[in-house]
Design a protein around this motif. Structure first.
Motif, mmCIF file in Angstrom:
data_model
loop_
_atom_site.group_PDB
_atom_site.id
_atom_site.type_symbol
_atom_site.label_atom_id
_atom_site.label_comp_id
_atom_site.label_asym_id
_atom_site.label_seq_id
_atom_site.Cartn_x
_atom_site.Cartn_y
_atom_site.Cartn_z
ATOM 1 N N TRP A 1 1.109 -1.457 -0.108
ATOM 2 C CA TRP A 1 0.184 0.149 0.548
ATOM 3 C C TRP A 1 0.631 1.459 0.221
ATOM 4 O O TRP A 1 0.972 2.169 -0.570
ATOM 5 N N SER B 1 -10.049 5.487 -9.028
ATOM 6 C CA SER B 1 -10.574 4.485 -8.011
ATOM 7 C C SER B 1 -9.993 3.140 -7.632
ATOM 8 O O SER B 1 -9.466 2.746 -8.032
ATOM 9 N N VAL B 2 -11.016 2.420 -6.196
ATOM 10 C CA VAL B 2 -10.223 0.937 -5.727
ATOM 11 C C VAL B 2 -10.209 0.079 -6.674
ATOM 12 O O VAL B 2 -8.687 -0.434 -6.933
ATOM 13 N N GLN C 1 -6.834 -1.436 -8.347
ATOM 14 C CA GLN C 1 -6.224 -2.902 -8.332
ATOM 15 C C GLN C 1 -6.366 -3.488 -9.795
ATOM 16 O O GLN C 1 -5.135 -3.967 -8.992
ATOM 17 N N ALA D 1 -8.216 -5.309 -3.077
ATOM 18 C CA ALA D 1 -9.689 -3.784 -2.734
ATOM 19 C C ALA D 1 -9.038 -3.616 -1.590
ATOM 20 O O ALA D 1 -9.262 -2.299 -1.344
ATOM 21 N N ALA E 1 -6.107 -1.430 -1.573
ATOM 22 C CA ALA E 1 -6.452 -0.190 -2.629
ATOM 23 C C ALA E 1 -7.248 0.923 -1.724
ATOM 24 O O ALA E 1 -6.519 2.178 -1.855
ATOM 25 N N GLN E 2 -8.002 0.717 -0.735
ATOM 26 C CA GLN E 2 -8.681 1.398 0.295
ATOM 27 C C GLN E 2 -7.753 1.926 1.521
ATOM 28 O O GLN E 2 -7.627 3.125 0.997
ATOM 29 N N LEU F 1 -5.917 4.786 -1.797
ATOM 30 C CA LEU F 1 -6.714 5.730 -0.684
ATOM 31 C C LEU F 1 -6.736 6.684 0.383
ATOM 32 O O LEU F 1 -7.089 8.203 0.643
ATOM 33 N N ARG F 2 -7.058 6.229 1.537
ATOM 34 C CA ARG F 2 -7.471 6.808 3.739
ATOM 35 C C ARG F 2 -5.446 6.669 3.417
ATOM 36 O O ARG F 2 -5.997 7.718 3.665
ATOM 37 N N THR G 1 -12.910 12.999 -0.661
ATOM 38 C CA THR G 1 -13.384 12.027 -1.191
ATOM 39 C C THR G 1 -14.918 12.629 -1.123
ATOM 40 O O THR G 1 -15.477 13.228 -0.131
#
Length: 80
Positions: A11, A35-36, A40, A47, A50-51, A54-55, A65
């Motif tokens: 990550w 996007s997630v 991916q 997933a 990927a989240q 973004l976090r 967001t």
């Protein structure tokens, strides 16, 4: 996809790639970041990973967001 270094979390490595894209203007302020699902597919990660990417970018203030719309580059991101 990228060659992942075994000693650095995936990550973090993906976040570094997206962070660079933000700073070099590939993703200008107020434009949508992948996007997630797109993350991916591009990097071959799960997933949840990927989240986490973004976090991390959101927590650093590089993105924000909009519920139902996605994540966008912050207005001042990439400006030194």
């Amino acid at each position: 996809m990228i060659d992942f270094a075994p000693d650095v979390p995936r990550w973090r490595q993906v976040a570094d790639v997206l962070r660079k894209r933000i700073s070099d203007g590939t993703y200008p302020p107020r434009t949508r970041v992948p996007s997630v699902l797109q993350i991916q597919q591009e990097f071959g990660i799960a997933a949840a990973t990927a989240q986490k990417v973004l976090r991390a970018l959101r927590e650093e203030g590089l993105t924000y967001t909009e519920p139902g719309l996605g994540s966008f580059v912050s207005k001042t991101a990439g400006q030194d």
